[in-house]
Design an enzyme around this catalytic site. Structure first.
Site, PDB file in Angstrom:
ATOM      1  N   SER A  57      -9.720   2.051   2.981  1.00  0.00           N
ATOM      2  CA  SER A  57      -8.844   2.763   2.069  1.00  0.00           C
ATOM      3  C   SER A  57      -7.850   1.883   1.326  1.00  0.00           C
ATOM      4  O   SER A  57      -7.283   2.307   0.331  1.00  0.00           O
ATOM      5  CB  SER A  57      -8.076   3.831   2.843  1.00  0.00           C
ATOM      6  N   LYS A  88       0.845  -1.200   0.000  1.00  0.00           N
ATOM      7  CA  LYS A  88       0.000   0.000   0.000  1.00  0.00           C
ATOM      8  C   LYS A  88       0.876   1.245   0.000  1.00  0.00           C
ATOM      9  O   LYS A  88       1.895   1.305   0.705  1.00  0.00           O
ATOM     10  CB  LYS A  88      -0.904  -0.019   1.234  1.00  0.00           C
ATOM     11  N   SER A 134      -9.824  -0.264   7.144  1.00  0.00           N
ATOM     12  CA  SER A 134      -9.244  -0.134   5.807  1.00  0.00           C
ATOM     13  C   SER A 134      -8.596  -1.372   5.210  1.00  0.00           C
ATOM     14  O   SER A 134      -8.334  -1.392   4.009  1.00  0.00           O
ATOM     15  CB  SER A 134      -8.225   0.998   5.790  1.00  0.00           C
TER      16      SER A 134
HETATM   17  N1  GLN Z   1     -13.012   4.443   6.356  1.00  0.00           N
HETATM   18  C1  GLN Z   1     -12.422   4.886   7.568  1.00  0.00           C
HETATM   19  C2  GLN Z   1     -12.012   6.327   7.433  1.00  0.00           C
HETATM   20  O1  GLN Z   1     -12.307   6.880   6.441  1.00  0.00           O
HETATM   21  C3  GLN Z   1     -11.262   4.010   7.946  1.00  0.00           C
HETATM   22  C4  GLN Z   1     -10.063   4.271   7.133  1.00  0.00           C
HETATM   23  C5  GLN Z   1      -8.895   3.459   7.548  1.00  0.00           C
HETATM   24  O2  GLN Z   1      -9.025   2.436   8.217  1.00  0.00           O
HETATM   25  N2  GLN Z   1      -7.720   3.949   7.198  1.00  0.00           N
HETATM   26  O3  GLN Z   1     -11.416   6.897   8.280  1.00  0.00           O
END
Ligand code: GLN
Length: 487
Positions: free
Chosen positions: A155, A80, A179
């Site tokens: 994400s 990532k 994410s």
């Molecule tokens: N969707 C969540 C956010 O927007 C979690 C994102 C993540 O785990 N990095 O913060």
């Protein structure tokens, strides 16, 4: 069958048996990337030349040392784009870091390299990991390999889509509120958010430091164990990494759920869920019960405060972490500034996308004098209540089983204009980060439209092994994880 379709374990066997080379496996992944990237767009950087050179070097090691070679020798993986790989861009899906090339490896990266892995490139993500769909990436969204009109989740959408599409054998993602797990569920692959402190965060670009964890995204649970063996463990560069001993996670790859107590939290099986998702998750839990697990209903009473609590704490930490992008030391800098303040302001206005700006403003607000007590401190107190819910539940059960998200993958653009709807899709994953406990996601079915459905197994702190054992039992006796998207 292309070598790109193999799991880590299958490829390892073939490499050791001399049935293929690391170069061939790497070429197979690069070929697959060439075929599908135009429609999937999982990568932000493909590092073809370096990957081929590393694969050749891996073949030399394999010839010389055979079974003695480190466990990932010649296995093509991808990372990532929020995790530093020396010499490769680390954009975090943001314009502000478009030109940033870290001069060092994150600890997880150096561990993968020391284990012999070939790094194919960097994977697309929501900007600074803020999002649930990979649509906030400054470099365009990733598409779900199962249906290109759907989002892959986020994400770590690139990490999940690349594994689902066989563009790499496995990958790393990061998880602050879901994410790794939500995209794994949406793309029909396996993802683990380890216990907070299990894996080093050194070289992981910080979003919300008290919640962030790096974890594997793989084709099956066995591969998750293999990657965890490499990346887990104390790191002197990260003072929040635990000094606890790391078990051999592959020893948890046993078919055995006899006597395991599984809790079903009633707050996670609620109205408004997609009935197909609800049915698949219940059926999966029923199967675990039929193999000897005991299932009981439990309650995690503070679940309903999870989203509010998370969006105060995560944005507060983010606003502070993202203060460093000011155009001075690295990343984008606005041209021809009138003075220093103008340079700061325009650098950040030009470099950050809308969602990141929204989070910085929310976080700055909740940390400011007068609001701190009303919001931030309250949220920390609620966080403790959420953690205590889990502590209490784990006095009675070994594993908590839940859905990952209320629906399967949604359409591209469907929630982009409505941040609150987007935030609500994290309802079943966020509390796990707030409590700091581990969560494993694995495929447990498909909707009638052919989209994957995930099952989430939550464990006691530092007990990833039990999750791996339960997940492995499930996958050995089902075949959801063997299905491939019709790309
Ligand atoms: N969707 C969540 C956010 O927007 C979690 C994102 C993540 O785990 N990095 O913060």
């Amino acid at each position: 069958m292309s070598l790109a379709e193999l799991t880590i374990r299958e490829l390892r066997d073939k490499l050791l048996a001399g049935e293929c080379t690391a170069l061939e496996a790497t070429e197979a992944c690069l070929e697959r990337i060439g075929q599908v990237e135009e429609s999937v767009h999982a990568f932000t950087t493909v590092s073809e030349e370096r990957a081929l050179a590393d694969a050749e070097a891996a073949d030399a090691v394999l010839r010389e040392r055979g079974a003695e070679t480190p466990p990932l020798t010649g296995v093509p993986l991808a990372i990532k784009d929020v995790i530093a790989v020396e010499g490769m861009p680390c954009t975090c899906g943001s314009k502000i870091l478009e030109s940033f090339v870290p001069p060092y490896d994150a600890t997880v990266t150096s561990r993968l390299k020391a284990a012999g892995a070939v790094v194919l490139g960097k994977l697309n993500m929501d900007e600074f990991a803020m999002g649930s769909s990979t649509e906030t990436s400054a470099f365009g969204p990733t598409h779900n390999p199962w249906d290109l009109a759907k989002i892959p989740g986020g994400s770590s959408g690139g990490s999940a889509a690349a594994v689902a599409a066989d563009e790499c054998i496995g990958s790393l993602g990061s998880d602050t509120g879901g994410s790794i797990r939500q995209p794994a569920a949406y793309c029909g692959v396996v993802g683990l958010k380890p216990t907070y402190g299990r894996v080093s965060r050194y070289g992981l670009v910080a979003f919300a430091s008290s919640l962030d964890q790096v974890g594997p995204v793989t084709k099956d649970v066995a591969d998750t164990a293999a990657l965890m063996n490499v990346i887990a463990g104390h790191d002197p560069h990260d003072s929040t990494s635990a000094t606890l001993e790391v078990p051999d996670f592959t020893e948890a790859l046993a078919e055995d759920v006899e006597g395991l107590t599984i809790g079903m939290p009633r707050e996670y099986f609620i109205e408004g869920m997609d009935p197909e998702v609800d049915a698949a998750v219940r059926e999966a839990i029923g199967r675990l019960a039929s193999w000897g697990a005991r299932v009981e209903e439990i309650s995690l009473p503070h679940t309903e405060y999870g989203i509010a609590c998370y969006y105060i704490i995560a944005t507060a930490e983010a606003s502070s972490n993202l203060a460093r992008y000011d155009g001075v030391k690295y990343g984008h800098r606005a041209g021809e500034p009138a003075d220093l303040m103008d340079m700061y302001c325009r650098t950040r206005a030009e470099g950050f996308g809308e969602e990141v700006k929204r989070r910085i403003m929310l976080g700055t607000y909740t940390l400011s004098a007068g609001y701190y007590e009303a919001y931030y401190r309250k949220a920390q107190q609620v966080r403790t209540l959420i953690k205590e819910d889990f502590d209490r539940a784990f006095e009675r059960v070994d594993v908590i089983a839940t859905p990952v998200a209320p629906t399967a993958a949604f359409g591209l653009g469907e929630k982009l204009g409505d941040p609150l709807q987007m935030y609500l899709s994290d309802i079943f994953t966020i509390t796990v980060n707030l409590a700091g406990v581990p969560g494993l996601v694995l495929p447990c079915g498909f909707t009638s439209a052919g989209l994957p459905i995930g099952l989430q197994l939550i464990g006691r702190p530092f007990d990833e092994a039990t999750l791996i054992r339960a997940g492995y039992t499930f996958e050995r006796r089902t075949d959801h994880h063997t299905r491939r998207p019709p790309l």
